[in-house]
Design a protein around this motif. Sequence first.
Motif, PDB file in Angstrom:
ATOM      1  N   HIS A   6       0.842  -1.212   0.000  1.00 40.47           N
ATOM      2  CA  HIS A   6       0.000   0.000   0.000  1.00 40.47           C
ATOM      3  C   HIS A   6       0.874   1.258   0.000  1.00 40.47           C
ATOM      4  O   HIS A   6       0.580   2.229  -0.699  1.00 40.47           O
ATOM      5  N   GLU A   7       1.946   1.239   0.792  1.00 40.34           N
ATOM      6  CA  GLU A   7       2.852   2.388   0.859  1.00 40.34           C
ATOM      7  C   GLU A   7       3.546   2.622  -0.488  1.00 40.34           C
ATOM      8  O   GLU A   7       3.701   3.757  -0.930  1.00 40.34           O
ATOM      9  N   VAL A   8       3.952   1.538  -1.141  1.00 45.71           N
ATOM     10  CA  VAL A   8       4.589   1.659  -2.465  1.00 45.71           C
ATOM     11  C   VAL A   8       3.618   2.297  -3.452  1.00 45.71           C
ATOM     12  O   VAL A   8       3.974   3.233  -4.183  1.00 45.71           O
ATOM     13  N   PHE A   9       2.369   1.814  -3.470  1.00 45.76           N
ATOM     14  CA  PHE A   9       1.380   2.401  -4.385  1.00 45.76           C
ATOM     15  C   PHE A   9       1.100   3.860  -4.037  1.00 45.76           C
ATOM     16  O   PHE A   9       0.897   4.683  -4.929  1.00 45.76           O
ATOM     17  N   ALA A  10       1.123   4.192  -2.756  1.00 47.48           N
ATOM     18  CA  ALA A  10       0.929   5.587  -2.363  1.00 47.48           C
ATOM     19  C   ALA A  10       2.045   6.457  -2.929  1.00 47.48           C
ATOM     20  O   ALA A  10       1.784   7.566  -3.423  1.00 47.48           O
ATOM     21  N   PRO A  43       4.220  12.775  -9.463  1.00 46.80           N
ATOM     22  CA  PRO A  43       3.670  13.109 -10.787  1.00 46.80           C
ATOM     23  C   PRO A  43       4.491  12.557 -11.948  1.00 46.80           C
ATOM     24  O   PRO A  43       3.965  12.372 -13.038  1.00 46.80           O
ATOM     25  N   ALA A  44       5.764  12.256 -11.720  1.00 51.37           N
ATOM     26  CA  ALA A  44       6.608  11.724 -12.798  1.00 51.37           C
ATOM     27  C   ALA A  44       6.207  10.304 -13.184  1.00 51.37           C
ATOM     28  O   ALA A  44       6.476   9.870 -14.300  1.00 51.37           O
ATOM     29  N   VAL A  45       5.559   9.575 -12.264  1.00 46.86           N
ATOM     30  CA  VAL A  45       5.227   8.177 -12.545  1.00 46.86           C
ATOM     31  C   VAL A  45       3.743   7.868 -12.350  1.00 46.86           C
ATOM     32  O   VAL A  45       3.314   6.740 -12.560  1.00 46.86           O
ATOM     33  N   PHE A  46       2.961   8.888 -11.964  1.00 46.91           N
ATOM     34  CA  PHE A  46       1.529   8.681 -11.735  1.00 46.91           C
ATOM     35  C   PHE A  46       0.886   8.101 -12.995  1.00 46.91           C
ATOM     36  O   PHE A  46       1.102   8.586 -14.092  1.00 46.91           O
ATOM     37  N   GLY A  47       0.134   7.031 -12.808  1.00 47.93           N
ATOM     38  CA  GLY A  47      -0.573   6.425 -13.934  1.00 47.93           C
ATOM     39  C   GLY A  47       0.214   5.340 -14.649  1.00 47.93           C
ATOM     40  O   GLY A  47      -0.307   4.715 -15.563  1.00 47.93           O
ATOM     41  N   CYS A  48       1.453   5.102 -14.238  1.00 48.51           N
ATOM     42  CA  CYS A  48       2.234   4.018 -14.837  1.00 48.51           C
ATOM     43  C   CYS A  48       1.615   2.676 -14.442  1.00 48.51           C
ATOM     44  O   CYS A  48       1.190   2.490 -13.307  1.00 48.51           O
ATOM     45  N   ASP A  49       1.597   1.765 -15.376  1.00 44.35           N
ATOM     46  CA  ASP A  49       1.058   0.429 -15.113  1.00 44.35           C
ATOM     47  C   ASP A  49       2.194  -0.465 -14.617  1.00 44.35           C
ATOM     48  O   ASP A  49       2.945  -1.024 -15.409  1.00 44.35           O
ATOM     49  N   VAL A  50       2.317  -0.556 -13.293  1.00 44.15           N
ATOM     50  CA  VAL A  50       3.393  -1.321 -12.681  1.00 44.15           C
ATOM     51  C   VAL A  50       2.785  -2.363 -11.756  1.00 44.15           C
ATOM     52  O   VAL A  50       1.946  -2.051 -10.914  1.00 44.15           O
ATOM     53  N   SER A  94      10.085   4.363 -21.223  1.00 46.92           N
ATOM     54  CA  SER A  94      11.490   4.750 -21.325  1.00 46.92           C
ATOM     55  C   SER A  94      12.291   4.315 -20.106  1.00 46.92           C
ATOM     56  O   SER A  94      11.729   4.007 -19.049  1.00 46.92           O
ATOM     57  N   GLU A  95      13.586   4.332 -20.261  1.00 46.79           N
ATOM     58  CA  GLU A  95      14.507   4.024 -19.169  1.00 46.79           C
ATOM     59  C   GLU A  95      14.391   5.084 -18.062  1.00 46.79           C
ATOM     60  O   GLU A  95      14.472   4.767 -16.875  1.00 46.79           O
ATOM     61  N   ASN A 124      13.565   4.343 -14.123  1.00 47.45           N
ATOM     62  CA  ASN A 124      14.371   4.847 -13.002  1.00 47.45           C
ATOM     63  C   ASN A 124      13.529   5.688 -12.047  1.00 47.45           C
ATOM     64  O   ASN A 124      13.717   5.624 -10.823  1.00 47.45           O
ATOM     65  N   ALA A 125      12.594   6.464 -12.579  1.00 49.20           N
ATOM     66  CA  ALA A 125      11.728   7.292 -11.736  1.00 49.20           C
ATOM     67  C   ALA A 125      10.825   6.417 -10.869  1.00 49.20           C
ATOM     68  O   ALA A 125      10.591   6.732  -9.700  1.00 49.20           O
ATOM     69  N   VAL A 126      10.335   5.320 -11.415  1.00 45.97           N
ATOM     70  CA  VAL A 126       9.516   4.390 -10.638  1.00 45.97           C
ATOM     71  C   VAL A 126      10.340   3.823  -9.485  1.00 45.97           C
ATOM     72  O   VAL A 126       9.895   3.783  -8.337  1.00 45.97           O
ATOM     73  N   GLU A 127      11.565   3.406  -9.775  1.00 49.71           N
ATOM     74  CA  GLU A 127      12.405   2.846  -8.716  1.00 49.71           C
ATOM     75  C   GLU A 127      12.700   3.881  -7.626  1.00 49.71           C
ATOM     76  O   GLU A 127      12.663   3.567  -6.436  1.00 49.71           O
ATOM     77  N   ARG A 128      12.949   5.127  -8.023  1.00 45.56           N
ATOM     78  CA  ARG A 128      13.185   6.186  -7.030  1.00 45.56           C
ATOM     79  C   ARG A 128      11.953   6.389  -6.139  1.00 45.56           C
ATOM     80  O   ARG A 128      12.073   6.555  -4.922  1.00 45.56           O
TER      81      ARG A 128
END
Length: 76
Positions: A9-13, A19-26, A43-44, A48-52
Amino acid sequence: MNPDIQLRHEVFAQLNWDPAVFGCDVDVRVADGVVTLRGQLASEDLKNAVERAVRRAEGVKRIVNQLTTAECASND
C-alpha cells in the motif's frame, strides 16, 4: 495488518503521489520487505523514476526491478 500488504500500500501511495510516474502500469509484489516491480514502461528514465519513488516507501529492504522499456523492446 500484514507488513507486506502494508508495504505494498505504501509503495502504491508513493507511485500515486509522484507526478513523474503517476498512472504508470506497474505490477508490485512484496515478500518479506522485498519489492518486485514488473511491467513495461515507455522509457529508461521512467523506469528509473519508478524505482526512485519506490525507494521512498518506508520498510523497503530491497527492490527487484524487472521492469522493461519500449526502448529496449524496439532494439531486439
